[in-house]
Enzyme design. Structure first.
Site: not given
Ligand code: PLP
Length: 330
Positions: A85, A87-89, A91
């Protein structure tokens, strides 16, 4: 309990594997006496500070990438394609690991491009990752497959790191994490952590089994129901057994998997009264920060289990903080 000879073979194989120096390990284990006292809990509470991993704003994904990245480099990969997403941690941690390893990172993001970059999305840009946006979660896999073709056509050597780096290779980071915790002298009766794509749970329950530790590992789900997460955990653990040369059956049979989705509330990423209480209490009494998507819900689970006796009053409990604090600035 798993046969000690099998466990020995698996742990010896793990010890021989390369892991990238992404930050400094072990991460600290602190007590949370003030939180326990403020909430009237009698259990002994500890916290494993993977939020304090000193690389790329830390979190559980860094532990996984320590094993994933050297494996990709050994295969000659120069471009990592992953997804998440906005705000993916995961990624962001992948973008950080790639930046520090000389690899290009391309992220297939589900969601709308933000007008102003904040939190993890801002860090992805600073880290030099490229992002392409797709509409929904189901578009991520085909998006990654197409990106592989595009990069190949440019003469690059791309590889996909699946959602959450929740592969057997990634989960090795948490098998090793259990060994790290034992080495620090902590032998909790119960470990509580946030879970979603299953890699963290798979690594922890496999690590507990291989170290023949008599501990419950309770995964508090951020989204999916227990049956789905548990199936994923079993599949990843089976892959760990194959990777470590002991096969899947003995290992999977020895696993104690507990997943609870009772703390998701209205949905993924949406705060609940319990996650608000947990977030405020952790900050007020321990100066520890937890986020509403993952770790505040996991801590809320720990608090509820301690209050209602599902975790006995005389238990030693370790909250494995999996990071996610960047979301507070999103
Ligand atoms: C902060 C945080 N905690 C927990 C999780 C869940 O970990 P896993 O996907 O390995 O189940 C994630 C991953 O999405 C995360 O970012």
């Amino acid at each position: 309990m798993i046969d000690s000879a099998i466990a020995k073979i698996a742990l010896a194989d793990l010890a021989r594997r390369p892991s990238a120096a992404l930050g400094h390990f072990p991460t600290p284990i602190d007590s949370m006496n003030r939180l326990g006292a403020a909430l009237g809990l009698s259990q002994r509470l500890f916290i494993k500070r993977d939020d304090a991993i000193s690389f790329g704003f830390g979190g559980n994904k860094v532990r996984k990438l320590r094993y994933v990245i050297p494996d990709l480099i050994a295969q000659g990969v120069d471009t990592v394609i992953t997804c998440g997403g906005v705000q993916s941690n995961h990624a962001r941690a992948t973008a950080a690991a790639c930046a520090a390893s000389g690899l290009h990172c391309h992220i297939v993001v589900n969601g709308t491009p933000p007008e102003h970059l904040t939190g993890n999305a801002l860090l992805n840009q600073l880290l030099g990752a490229t992002c392409e946006y797709v509409t929904g979660r189901l578009d991520r896999k085909p998006g990654m497959a197409q990106a592989v073709e595009r990069y190949r056509a440019q003469g690059r050597r791309p590889a996909i790191v699946p959602l959450g780096a929740s592969t057997p290779m990634g989960a090795l980071g948490f098998v090793a994490g259990v060994g790290e915790m034992l080495h620090q002298g902590a032998r909790p009766d119960v470990i509580v952590h946030a879970c979603s794509s299953g890699g963290t749970s798979a690594g922890l329950v496999t690590g507990v089994a291989l170290h023949r530790l008599d501990a419950r590992v309770i995964g508090i789900s951020a989204d999916d129901p227990p049956a789905a997460v548990e199936a994923e955990v079993r599949a990843i653990a089976a892959g760990i057994g194959d990777l470590l040369g002991v096969g899947s059956t003995a290992l999977v049979d020895a696993l104690r998997i507990e997943v609870d989705d009772a703390f998701v509330g209205p949905g993924y990423g949406q705060p609940t009264d319990a996650s608000r209480e947990a977030q405020t209490a952790a900050a007020h009494h321990e100066a520890v920060f937890v986020d509403h998507t993952y770790t505040a819900k996991a801590l809320a689970g720990l608090i509820a289990y301690c209050r209602d006796g599902r975790i006995p009053a005389d238990a030693t409990v370790l909250f494995w903080h999996t990071g996610g604090q960047v979301a507070l600035f999103a």
